[in-house]
Design a protein around this motif. Structure first.
Motif, PDB file in Angstrom:
ATOM      1  N   PRO A  60      36.709  33.518  33.551  1.00 26.04           N
ATOM      2  CA  PRO A  60      37.589  32.479  34.116  1.00 26.04           C
ATOM      3  C   PRO A  60      37.358  31.309  33.099  1.00 26.04           C
ATOM      4  O   PRO A  60      36.309  30.626  33.147  1.00 26.04           O
ATOM      5  CB  PRO A  60      37.064  32.173  35.606  1.00 26.04           C
ATOM      6  N   LYS A  61      38.511  31.156  32.525  1.00 23.60           N
ATOM      7  CA  LYS A  61      38.391  29.953  31.496  1.00 23.60           C
ATOM      8  C   LYS A  61      38.743  28.461  32.222  1.00 23.60           C
ATOM      9  O   LYS A  61      38.450  27.468  31.590  1.00 23.60           O
ATOM     10  CB  LYS A  61      39.309  30.079  30.459  1.00 23.60           C
ATOM     11  N   ASN A  62      39.205  28.716  33.437  1.00 19.41           N
ATOM     12  CA  ASN A  62      39.583  27.496  34.206  1.00 19.41           C
ATOM     13  C   ASN A  62      39.434  27.590  35.667  1.00 19.41           C
ATOM     14  O   ASN A  62      39.392  28.828  36.023  1.00 19.41           O
ATOM     15  CB  ASN A  62      40.844  26.697  33.632  1.00 19.41           C
ATOM     16  N   ARG A  63      39.626  26.710  36.469  1.00 16.82           N
ATOM     17  CA  ARG A  63      39.744  26.625  38.011  1.00 16.82           C
ATOM     18  C   ARG A  63      40.684  27.658  38.553  1.00 16.82           C
ATOM     19  O   ARG A  63      40.592  28.493  39.207  1.00 16.82           O
ATOM     20  CB  ARG A  63      39.631  25.419  38.654  1.00 16.82           C
ATOM     21  N   GLU A  64      41.828  27.472  37.833  1.00 18.65           N
ATOM     22  CA  GLU A  64      43.111  28.216  38.257  1.00 18.65           C
ATOM     23  C   GLU A  64      42.802  29.676  38.119  1.00 18.65           C
ATOM     24  O   GLU A  64      43.212  30.604  39.013  1.00 18.65           O
ATOM     25  CB  GLU A  64      44.325  27.951  37.400  1.00 18.65           C
ATOM     26  N   THR A  65      42.237  30.143  37.015  1.00 19.10           N
ATOM     27  CA  THR A  65      41.848  31.466  36.838  1.00 19.10           C
ATOM     28  C   THR A  65      40.756  31.955  37.957  1.00 19.10           C
ATOM     29  O   THR A  65      40.690  33.093  38.112  1.00 19.10           O
ATOM     30  CB  THR A  65      41.583  32.105  35.412  1.00 19.10           C
ATOM     31  N   LEU A  66      39.919  31.170  38.019  1.00 15.93           N
ATOM     32  CA  LEU A  66      38.603  31.447  38.711  1.00 15.93           C
ATOM     33  C   LEU A  66      39.162  31.598  40.489  1.00 15.93           C
ATOM     34  O   LEU A  66      38.815  32.842  40.686  1.00 15.93           O
ATOM     35  CB  LEU A  66      37.773  30.287  38.897  1.00 15.93           C
ATOM     36  N   LEU A  67      39.984  30.905  40.820  1.00 18.13           N
ATOM     37  CA  LEU A  67      40.232  30.868  42.181  1.00 18.13           C
ATOM     38  C   LEU A  67      41.356  32.112  42.405  1.00 18.13           C
ATOM     39  O   LEU A  67      41.682  32.465  43.354  1.00 18.13           O
ATOM     40  CB  LEU A  67      40.841  29.567  42.857  1.00 18.13           C
ATOM     41  N   GLY A  68      42.073  32.405  40.953  1.00 16.34           N
ATOM     42  CA  GLY A  68      43.087  33.384  41.517  1.00 16.34           C
ATOM     43  C   GLY A  68      42.618  34.707  41.192  1.00 16.34           C
ATOM     44  O   GLY A  68      43.403  35.699  41.044  1.00 16.34           O
ATOM     45  N   SER A  69      41.374  34.807  40.726  1.00 12.94           N
ATOM     46  CA  SER A  69      40.827  36.256  40.112  1.00 12.94           C
ATOM     47  C   SER A  69      40.472  37.051  41.344  1.00 12.94           C
ATOM     48  O   SER A  69      40.177  36.579  42.316  1.00 12.94           O
ATOM     49  CB  SER A  69      39.689  35.989  39.371  1.00 12.94           C
ATOM     50  N   GLU A  70      40.627  38.427  40.931  1.00 15.37           N
ATOM     51  CA  GLU A  70      40.249  39.521  42.018  1.00 15.37           C
ATOM     52  C   GLU A  70      38.664  39.270  42.158  1.00 15.37           C
ATOM     53  O   GLU A  70      38.376  39.494  43.424  1.00 15.37           O
ATOM     54  CB  GLU A  70      40.510  40.781  41.269  1.00 15.37           C
ATOM     55  N   SER A  71      37.993  39.005  41.187  1.00 15.39           N
ATOM     56  CA  SER A  71      36.349  38.802  41.469  1.00 15.39           C
ATOM     57  C   SER A  71      36.164  37.797  42.542  1.00 15.39           C
ATOM     58  O   SER A  71      35.320  37.951  43.515  1.00 15.39           O
ATOM     59  CB  SER A  71      35.798  38.507  40.046  1.00 15.39           C
ATOM     60  N   PHE A  72      36.964  36.422  42.582  1.00 13.11           N
ATOM     61  CA  PHE A  72      36.514  35.487  43.221  1.00 13.11           C
ATOM     62  C   PHE A  72      36.991  35.972  44.774  1.00 13.11           C
ATOM     63  O   PHE A  72      36.343  35.829  45.788  1.00 13.11           O
ATOM     64  CB  PHE A  72      37.276  34.282  43.156  1.00 13.11           C
ATOM     65  N   LYS A  73      38.080  36.740  44.806  1.00 19.79           N
ATOM     66  CA  LYS A  73      38.686  37.295  46.245  1.00 19.79           C
ATOM     67  C   LYS A  73      37.647  38.302  46.716  1.00 19.79           C
ATOM     68  O   LYS A  73      37.371  38.534  47.713  1.00 19.79           O
ATOM     69  CB  LYS A  73      39.737  37.735  46.064  1.00 19.79           C
ATOM     70  N   ARG A  74      36.886  39.114  45.828  1.00 24.93           N
ATOM     71  CA  ARG A  74      36.180  40.074  46.482  1.00 24.93           C
ATOM     72  C   ARG A  74      34.751  39.400  46.798  1.00 24.93           C
ATOM     73  O   ARG A  74      34.148  39.706  47.883  1.00 24.93           O
ATOM     74  CB  ARG A  74      35.433  41.030  45.153  1.00 24.93           C
ATOM     75  N   PHE A  75      34.500  38.236  46.178  1.00 23.41           N
ATOM     76  CA  PHE A  75      33.180  37.487  46.594  1.00 23.41           C
ATOM     77  C   PHE A  75      33.419  36.924  48.046  1.00 23.41           C
ATOM     78  O   PHE A  75      32.773  36.953  48.964  1.00 23.41           O
ATOM     79  CB  PHE A  75      32.683  36.572  45.894  1.00 23.41           C
ATOM     80  N   ILE A  76      34.724  36.268  48.284  1.00 22.28           N
ATOM     81  CA  ILE A  76      34.997  35.579  49.405  1.00 22.28           C
ATOM     82  C   ILE A  76      35.027  36.622  50.728  1.00 22.28           C
ATOM     83  O   ILE A  76      34.608  36.492  51.786  1.00 22.28           O
ATOM     84  CB  ILE A  76      36.355  35.042  49.544  1.00 22.28           C
TER      85      ILE A  76
END
Length: 566
Positions: free
Chosen positions: A21-37
């Motif tokens: 994730p290069k920025n907050r938008e890509t972090l929160l929109g990533s599949e990885s973040f969704k998997r962690f939540i």
């Protein structure tokens, strides 16, 4: 592992080549973040039903639906002012704040690692790895603070720069040139680590804090039945003394394996192209719950196998298997393994002595050296550590010399002077500091010093079971028999309790091949005698009351007097 994020065994492994994730938008929109939540929501059901009800809106949503809804809410919260957002999650601000805090705590409670392929990154250098990892740390920290401050309606007044990203990161490459025998070719598919960055102090919480069982020799090469998914394994190539050792580890033990970087010299990419002297399979999914080794005599490779099991998450299994293989290989070359500690002491007046103490786990080898530092603080200029746990004695031109195996020390916190762990904590890895037998791994010496020849002026057996004090010179034959008997009062560092004996105080090679070790003992002790080396016993008293350090103080005081003699 080819997934962008792998969550399991209380750890997270991020593949930076597949998802960064290069920025907050890509972090929160990533599949990885969704998997962690999603992982968090499932785990919080048992730990906090109140928060589980809140995030699922009291059962209105399934866990998958709650994950989608909450991630969408966080993406909106990151962009808009809180007054501009219409969401059910804002009806109970205190619960939302608590939920955000628990998500952040859950993330930081995991063991977190990132890696990338060095050959897939143009102009790769350590700065690429460090920059990526540091930027991720900063991004996660800033994102958490943004949410917290928006929900509480004010900026924070105190900021803590914690390790919000990873505990460590590393780069890997695929070996394109392997000078390995044909039956080892399948290991080429496993990526090899070439760079490691530890965020120290690194605090780990392994499931196990004690080593049990023995390392036993088998008559079949474990490689013959070794089955693995190449995306779930890595190789840590390292130098054990002068020998090249490849540790192939199951990714579920990444925390333990990366800790090796504080204890052994990481081999270079060029060295990793050579045929290894030693191979360790760590986390072998063979359903055997065994710790075994095999000597491939045709190719002269010692192979150790540690079965996948919760108990082997203790770092001692990996460390001691590597040392066992090293000791067996060195005995075949005529070198005698020593389970002990060896330091070169230089006084402020220029006098120097090489001090070697031998004994099994808990006998007081390292503790005596630490006590020596305290009693000699006013007259000792330097203490150079050659080895803190395992080394060797070999004879050149009739003179016995000591060499080491490790560039660090794996030390029980309870056995150290109270201030010692804090002195070196900024460079250390801590293992389960909340448990008995908690340990720290701290760098101790440069590799060039470890593998150089060092003269021995004193050789003493660390005796923690006799009610005597100080240091005593004895007949060489008497000390030799004491060393071979290997008696000690066990202090709970392994499964043993009370007085125990281990051949040559060394269950890591000599005990398994006593017939090979026996003539080496005779040769080395005769050489110590012929060269006028002080041979005796040092009495640590740790078997009587390990909290009372009077015995260590007396031993260190007499040791210092020996060093001061001309």
């Amino acid at each position: 592992m080819q997934n962008k994020i792998h969550i399991g065994s209380r750890q997270v492994i991020l593949n930076y080549n597949k998802a960064y994730p290069k920025n907050r938008e890509t972090l929160l929109g990533s599949e990885s973040f969704k998997r962690f939540i999603g992982y968090f929501i499932h785990s919080v059901q048992e730990k906090s039903p109140k928060l589980y009800d809140y995030v699922t809106r009291h059962g209105k949503f399934t866990e998958d639906e709650a994950t989608e809804n909450f991630v969408t809410f966080l993406r909106i919260l990151a962009i808009f002012k809180i007054e501009e957002i219409d969401s059910d999650y804002l009806t109970e601000r205190e619960l939302l704040l608590e939920l955000l805090e628990e998500i952040y705590k859950e993330w930081r409670s995991l063991q977190r690692f990132g890696y990338m392929y060095s050959e897939k990154t143009p102009d790769f250098g350590i700065n690429n790895l460090v920059q990526k990892d540091s930027s991720l740390n900063d991004l996660i920290l800033r994102t958490y603070r943004l949410f917290e401050e928006k929900v509480q309606g004010r900026p924070n007044l105190v900021y803590r720069q914690v390790q919000a990203g990873t505990n460590a990161c590393f780069s890997v490459h695929k070996a394109k040139e392997f000078t390995k025998p044909d039956q080892y070719k399948k290991l080429e598919d496993i990526p090899i680590i070439d760079t490691v960055m530890l965020r120290t102090p690194m605090i780990l919480h392994p499931k196990s804090s004690k080593r049990t069982g023995m390392f036993t020799e088998i008559d079949q090469n474990p490689l013959n039945t070794f089955r693995f998914e190449k995306d779930d394994w890595f190789c840590f190539p390292m130098k054990v003394g002068k020998l090249l050792c490849f540790v192939y580890f199951n990714s579920k033990y990444t925390a333990t394996a990366l800790s090796l970087a504080n204890l052994f010299e990481l081999a270079t990419r060029e060295e990793a192209k050579e045929k290894p002297d030693l191979i360790v399979l760590y986390g072998n999914e063979d359903n055997k719950n065994e710790t075994t080794f095999y000597h491939d005599t045709e190719n002269d490779i010692w192979v150790g196998s540690i079965s996948d099991h919760p108990r082997v998450e203790y770092f001692g299994y990996m460390k001691k298997m590597a040392l066992t293989l090293h000791n067996l290989a060195m005995m075949s070359q005529g070198w005698l393994p020593i389970h002990g500690a060896f330091v070169n002491i230089t006084l402020k007046d220029g006098r120097t002595k090489g001090i070697m103490l031998m004994g099994d786990s808990g006998a007081g080898k390292s503790e005596s050296i630490e006590a020596l530092k305290v009693v000699g603080k006013d007259i000792i200029k330097d203490i150079d550590v050659v080895f803190d746990d395992m080394g060797t004695i070999h004879i050149e031109n009739g003179v016995p010399y000591g060499q080491g195996t490790e560039i660090g020390a794996f030390i029980r916190l309870d056995d150290l002077d109270p201030g010692t762990p804090y002195r070196d904590m900024d460079r250390s890895v801590f293992m389960a500091p909340e448990n008995p037998n908690s340990r720290m791994i701290v760098p101790a010496a440069p590799y060039r010093m470890v593998v150089s020849n060092h003269k021995i002026d004193l050789f003493a057996y660390a005796n923690n079971y006799t009610d005597e004090y100080g240091l005593k010179e004895l007949e060489v034959e008497e000390v030799k028999e004491t060393c071979k008997q290997g008696k000690r009062m066990a202090l709970g560092t392994t499964q043993e309790v009370g007085i125990s004996t281990t051949y040559f105080a060394n269950p890591f090679g000599p005990m398994q091949q006593q017939d090979v070790c026996e003539p080496l003992i005779d040769e080395v002790f005769q050489s110590l005698k012929d060269n006028g080396v002080f041979v005796g016993e040092i009495y640590t008293h740790l078997g009587f009351d390990k909290m009372n350090r009077h015995g260590l103080h007396e031993a260190a005081t007499e040791l210092l007097e020996f060093i001061r003699k001309d």
